[in-house]
Write a protein that holds these residues in place. Structure first.
Motif, PDB file in Angstrom:
ATOM      1  N   TYR A 121      61.951 -51.412  17.354  1.00  0.00           N
ATOM      2  CA  TYR A 121      60.513 -51.665  17.357  1.00  0.00           C
ATOM      3  C   TYR A 121      59.847 -50.651  16.442  1.00  0.00           C
ATOM      4  N   ILE A 122      58.937 -51.145  15.595  1.00  0.00           N
ATOM      5  CA  ILE A 122      58.154 -50.275  14.719  1.00  0.00           C
ATOM      6  C   ILE A 122      56.685 -50.495  15.054  1.00  0.00           C
ATOM      7  N   GLY A 123      56.033 -49.438  15.487  1.00  0.00           N
ATOM      8  CA  GLY A 123      54.642 -49.561  15.894  1.00  0.00           C
ATOM      9  C   GLY A 123      54.448 -50.495  17.069  1.00  0.00           C
ATOM     10  N   GLY A 124      55.450 -50.568  17.948  1.00  0.00           N
ATOM     11  CA  GLY A 124      55.362 -51.399  19.140  1.00  0.00           C
ATOM     12  C   GLY A 124      55.685 -52.861  18.903  1.00  0.00           C
ATOM     13  N   ILE A 125      56.054 -53.242  17.689  1.00  0.00           N
ATOM     14  CA  ILE A 125      56.371 -54.632  17.347  1.00  0.00           C
ATOM     15  C   ILE A 125      57.851 -54.744  17.014  1.00  0.00           C
ATOM     16  N   LEU A 126      58.507 -55.768  17.571  1.00  0.00           N
ATOM     17  CA  LEU A 126      59.928 -55.962  17.308  1.00  0.00           C
ATOM     18  C   LEU A 126      60.158 -56.168  15.821  1.00  0.00           C
ATOM     19  N   TYR A 127      61.013 -55.313  15.235  1.00  0.00           N
ATOM     20  CA  TYR A 127      61.302 -55.388  13.805  1.00  0.00           C
ATOM     21  C   TYR A 127      62.634 -56.069  13.526  1.00  0.00           C
ATOM     22  N   GLY A 128      63.630 -55.821  14.380  1.00  0.00           N
ATOM     23  CA  GLY A 128      64.950 -56.423  14.175  1.00  0.00           C
ATOM     24  C   GLY A 128      65.835 -56.198  15.378  1.00  0.00           C
ATOM     25  N   GLN A 129      66.915 -56.960  15.470  1.00  0.00           N
ATOM     26  CA  GLN A 129      67.860 -56.796  16.571  1.00  0.00           C
ATOM     27  C   GLN A 129      69.269 -57.061  16.085  1.00  0.00           C
TER      28      GLN A 129
ATOM     29  N   TYR B 295      53.610 -50.493   5.045  1.00  0.00           N
ATOM     30  CA  TYR B 295      52.909 -49.829   6.144  1.00  0.00           C
ATOM     31  C   TYR B 295      52.004 -48.754   5.577  1.00  0.00           C
ATOM     32  N   LEU B 296      50.932 -48.447   6.308  1.00  0.00           N
ATOM     33  CA  LEU B 296      50.020 -47.395   5.876  1.00  0.00           C
ATOM     34  C   LEU B 296      50.689 -46.031   6.007  1.00  0.00           C
ATOM     35  N   ASP B 297      50.379 -45.154   5.060  1.00  0.00           N
ATOM     36  CA  ASP B 297      50.895 -43.795   5.148  1.00  0.00           C
ATOM     37  C   ASP B 297      50.381 -43.119   6.420  1.00  0.00           C
ATOM     38  N   GLY B 298      51.181 -42.200   6.930  1.00  0.00           N
ATOM     39  CA  GLY B 298      50.814 -41.494   8.143  1.00  0.00           C
ATOM     40  C   GLY B 298      51.903 -41.601   9.189  1.00  0.00           C
ATOM     41  N   SER B 299      51.557 -41.259  10.417  1.00  0.00           N
ATOM     42  CA  SER B 299      52.534 -41.242  11.504  1.00  0.00           C
ATOM     43  C   SER B 299      52.894 -42.669  11.931  1.00  0.00           C
ATOM     44  N   GLN B 300      54.181 -42.915  12.160  1.00  0.00           N
ATOM     45  CA  GLN B 300      54.665 -44.216  12.616  1.00  0.00           C
ATOM     46  C   GLN B 300      55.711 -44.006  13.703  1.00  0.00           C
ATOM     47  N   THR B 301      55.626 -44.817  14.772  1.00  0.00           N
ATOM     48  CA  THR B 301      56.538 -44.681  15.895  1.00  0.00           C
ATOM     49  C   THR B 301      57.666 -45.701  15.798  1.00  0.00           C
ATOM     50  N   LEU B 302      58.887 -45.220  15.922  1.00  0.00           N
ATOM     51  CA  LEU B 302      60.072 -46.079  15.953  1.00  0.00           C
ATOM     52  C   LEU B 302      60.681 -46.009  17.359  1.00  0.00           C
ATOM     53  N   GLU B 303      61.008 -47.176  17.910  1.00  0.00           N
ATOM     54  CA  GLU B 303      61.634 -47.228  19.233  1.00  0.00           C
ATOM     55  C   GLU B 303      62.913 -48.050  19.158  1.00  0.00           C
ATOM     56  N   ALA B 304      63.983 -47.510  19.684  1.00  0.00           N
ATOM     57  CA  ALA B 304      65.251 -48.242  19.783  1.00  0.00           C
ATOM     58  C   ALA B 304      65.502 -48.585  21.240  1.00  0.00           C
ATOM     59  N   ARG B 305      65.892 -49.835  21.504  1.00  0.00           N
ATOM     60  CA  ARG B 305      66.229 -50.272  22.853  1.00  0.00           C
ATOM     61  C   ARG B 305      67.646 -50.827  22.869  1.00  0.00           C
ATOM     62  N   ALA B 306      68.386 -50.504  23.917  1.00  0.00           N
ATOM     63  CA  ALA B 306      69.743 -51.015  24.090  1.00  0.00           C
ATOM     64  C   ALA B 306      69.848 -51.694  25.450  1.00  0.00           C
ATOM     65  N   TYR B 307      70.508 -52.864  25.484  1.00  0.00           N
ATOM     66  CA  TYR B 307      70.636 -53.651  26.704  1.00  0.00           C
ATOM     67  C   TYR B 307      72.109 -53.852  27.048  1.00  0.00           C
ATOM     68  N   ASP B 308      72.392 -53.990  28.372  1.00  0.00           N
ATOM     69  CA  ASP B 308      73.740 -54.377  28.771  1.00  0.00           C
ATOM     70  C   ASP B 308      73.686 -55.711  29.502  1.00  0.00           C
ATOM     71  N   ALA B 309      74.841 -56.217  29.938  1.00  0.00           N
ATOM     72  CA  ALA B 309      74.926 -57.544  30.528  1.00  0.00           C
ATOM     73  C   ALA B 309      74.178 -57.651  31.853  1.00  0.00           C
TER      74      ALA B 309
ATOM     75  N   ILE C  10      61.119 -42.089  18.391  1.00  0.00           N
ATOM     76  CA  ILE C  10      60.915 -40.984  17.461  1.00  0.00           C
ATOM     77  C   ILE C  10      59.665 -41.280  16.639  1.00  0.00           C
ATOM     78  N   THR C  11      59.145 -40.260  16.018  1.00  0.00           N
ATOM     79  CA  THR C  11      57.983 -40.404  15.138  1.00  0.00           C
ATOM     80  C   THR C  11      58.352 -39.923  13.746  1.00  0.00           C
ATOM     81  N   VAL C  12      58.016 -40.718  12.741  1.00  0.00           N
ATOM     82  CA  VAL C  12      58.249 -40.330  11.347  1.00  0.00           C
ATOM     83  C   VAL C  12      56.923 -40.391  10.603  1.00  0.00           C
ATOM     84  N   ASN C  13      56.854 -39.710   9.470  1.00  0.00           N
ATOM     85  CA  ASN C  13      55.640 -39.674   8.659  1.00  0.00           C
ATOM     86  C   ASN C  13      55.873 -40.397   7.342  1.00  0.00           C
ATOM     87  N   LEU C  14      55.066 -41.425   7.094  1.00  0.00           N
ATOM     88  CA  LEU C  14      55.187 -42.193   5.861  1.00  0.00           C
ATOM     89  C   LEU C  14      54.348 -41.555   4.764  1.00  0.00           C
ATOM     90  N   LYS C  15      54.979 -41.317   3.611  1.00  0.00           N
ATOM     91  CA  LYS C  15      54.271 -40.748   2.458  1.00  0.00           C
ATOM     92  C   LYS C  15      54.732 -41.467   1.198  1.00  0.00           C
TER      93      LYS C  15
END
Length: 613
Positions: free
Chosen positions: A465-473, A488-502, A511-516
């Protein structure tokens, strides 16, 4: 030569199978009988302390749940939790503050799991129906022609569940004749991997017979009774009219059926050759919570028979009405359970019925039991279902496990009762982490976002998830996503990884990264190193693992390994390993060096490492 799959019918005295000689079916044309049924009226009285709550029954594609929230549960939060799975509050038992929730059948297991794990939910359970004790009225069941159902105590299991239309059983076989009266409305659109088209009609008869045992239309006053009345059949044709086909068709069928939502896959076919591709297909299904059941074979020996002998497959041998093994039933340490397989009355042709013999017909009996179990507890994982099936079989033969009957002959009553009120045993969520970029990193251009995960049973899916929106799986535990940050606009961006089991356990890492992209150009080259082998190492063996690592202020896009000045391999991962076959490498010194690249085109190199053969 291509491995050939032979269908398993009755006694197989020869290695080369011939359907004409292989199956000694006792044909018995059965016509629907006319019967006069005395109408019965049942008064269902719902008594509450202050009122009677009445509501129309749920639609066939819906499931009804009873949910009691704790006083700490916010109404908005409960609404959000239910509506996220397409559910709605239908009614209330006001005196008990219990909500009647309706939810689409396909989402019921996920919602039940979420509700039971929520700290503000006191309990959640199925809204069971009050009903008369069930027994099928099909002529061949009431007339005693289906001895196998009584032997496995199916009627007692039917008092708990007769199956669910949301439980799909894939029959990978010679196809299924959907026009048979006892399969009316029970067969989903399938696929023919033998001919490569969407017509999965049976041109042999074997697959139709198998499908009938598991899930023939039941309590319809015609023909026969299936083990799991309400289960749907997904036909997958992997065998031709002569009863043979390729492993690739079978493997294709397994993965396709999994992706189409099959909960159970029945495999009444096989061969004596092992196959990595077949095992990979089985693993694909198993990792997605599918239960695979297969016939142990009719060769009367202990030669391994596949896919029954594959890991993560329930192998089923045959028994007769006296709980004895017929001489033609295979045996061995790969057998998990046994089931009736002699004189099994089931479907034949377009509208007829016949008695069949073989482990091909033991397997769908077991598949039917598994279908009842998953209907009784849809949230239970495949690990939990198989464990309960084995532990609740009737011990026949030698005490305990034996090679002829496995853990015993399946018992539908015991198996269903064992899982009916069980919460999934796997409550351990996966672990998940970002391999790159690092938390707080400055990124620009196209960045490889690498995610790794692990689980005690197995990871089924990873999402970014990038910015709370599903980006890929991805369906793999380790995945790399290519992210174009310029959109994406420059500045702070939140990345979230989710893992699922059966078991629908989920873990996340943010994590947070900074776009420049528009400000300062990246001129810093990545750092690269060879972590093994070390300098001056004398190489041993035939295969040498060359482990490399790289890092960058923005992100590593690729690494390249050079051996003696020539490109050996490339990887998109910042940390990776290359396998170097030194079998034909000349004796003496060899130089290893790794180069790392970033999105700005900066290149960094490791110190050269000299090794000796």
């Amino acid at each position: 030569m291509l491995d050939v799959i032979y269908m398993k019918y009755i006694v197989v005295p020869h290695a080369d199978l011939d359907i004409e000689n292989e199956s000694k079916k006792t044909m018995k044309k059965i016509h629907p009988i006319k019967s006069t049924l005395t109408a019965a009226c049942f008064a269902i009285i719902a008594i509450c302390l202050n009122s009677v709550v009445e509501a129309a029954p749920p639609a066939k594609n819906e499931v009804q749940l009873l949910v009691k929230p704790k006083v700490s549960m916010q109404e908005a939060a409960l609404h959000a939790l239910v509506s996220a799975q397409g559910g709605r509050e239908q009614n209330r038992l006001a005196a008990l503050d219990v909500r009647v929730i309706r939810v689409p059948a396909h989402a019921s297991a996920k919602l039940m799991t979420a509700l039971r794990r929520h700290k503000d939910i006191e309990y959640a359970e199925p809204d069971h129906l009050a009903k008369a004790v069930l027994s099928a009225n099909d002529p061949n069941y009431t007339g005693g022609g289906q001895w196998s159902l009584a032997k496995i105590e199916a009627p007692a299991a039917w008092d708990t569940t007769v199956g669910a239309s949301s439980v799909i059983v894939a029959v990978i076989d010679s196809g299924v004749s959907a026009s048979h009266p006892d399969l009316s409305g029970k067969v989903l659109p399938g696929y023919d991997f033998f001919n490569g088209d969407a017509d999965a009609t049976d041109d042999n008869g074997h697959g139709t017979a198998v499908a009938g045992i598991t899930a023939a239309a039941t309590n319809n006053a015609i023909g026969m009774a299936g083990v799991s009345w309400n289960s749907m059949i997904l036909p997958v044709k992997a065998l031709g009219a002569d009863g043979s086909g390729s492993y690739s068709a079978m493997a294709n069928g397994i993965t396709w059926a999994t992706d189409k939502g099959a909960r159970i896959i029945n495999l009444s076919l096989g061969g004596t050759s092992s196959s990595r591709a077949l095992q990979d297909a089985v693993n694909y299904a198993w990792r997605r919570n599918v239960i695979l059941v297969a016939a142990a074979g009719n060769n009367g020996n202990s030669t391994l028979f596949y896919p029954a002998a594959c890991n993560n497959v329930v192998a089923v041998s045959a028994t007769d009405s006296a709980d004895m093994r017929p001489t033609w039933s295979n045996f061995g340490s790969y057998v998990d359970v046994s089931a009736p397989g002699v004189g099994i009355l089931t479907l034949s042709g377009a509208s007829s019925y016949a008695n069949w013999n073989g482990t091909s017909f033991s397997s769908p009996v077991a598949s039917g039991v598994v279908a009842l179990m998953t209907a009784a507890n849809p949230s239970l994982s495949n690990v939990g279902v198989v464990d309960a099936l084995l532990k609740n079989s009737d011990d026949i033969g030698s005490a305990g496990y034996d090679v002829y009957y496995g853990n015993g002959r399946v018992n539908a009553r015991r198996a269903v009762a064992a899982v009916a009120n069980v919460v999934p045993s796997d409550s351990t969520p996966p672990s998940v982490a970002f391999s790159s970029p690092a938390n707080g990193a400055v990124v620009a251009g196209t960045v490889n976002v690498s995610v790794s995960s692990a689980d005690n049973v197995g990871v089924t899916k990873v999402e970014l998830y990038i910015g709370g929106i599903l980006y890929g799986q991805s369906n793999t535990a380790t995945a790399t996503f290519s992210w174009d940050t310029t959109s994406y606009l420059d500045g702070s961006q939140t990345l979230e990884a989710r893992a699922y089991d059966a078991a629908n356990n989920v873990a996340s890492r943010t994590i947070t990264v900074n776009l420049k992209n528009a400000s300062v150009a990246d001129t810093i080259a990545p750092l690269a190193a060879i972590t093994s082998p070390s300098n001056d190492t004398k190489l041993k063996g035939k295969i040498v693992k060359v482990n490399v690592t790289a890092s960058d202020n923005v992100g590593v896009t690729k690494v390249e390994l050079y051996i003696d000045g020539r490109l050996f391999g490339t990887s998109a991962s910042a940390t990776t390993s290359f396998s170097w076959n030194i079998g034909r490498v000349t004796a003496g010194a060899h130089t290893l060096q790794v180069y790392a690249f970033d999105a700005a085109g900066n290149i960094g190199s490791s110190n050269p490492v000299t090794v000796y053969k």
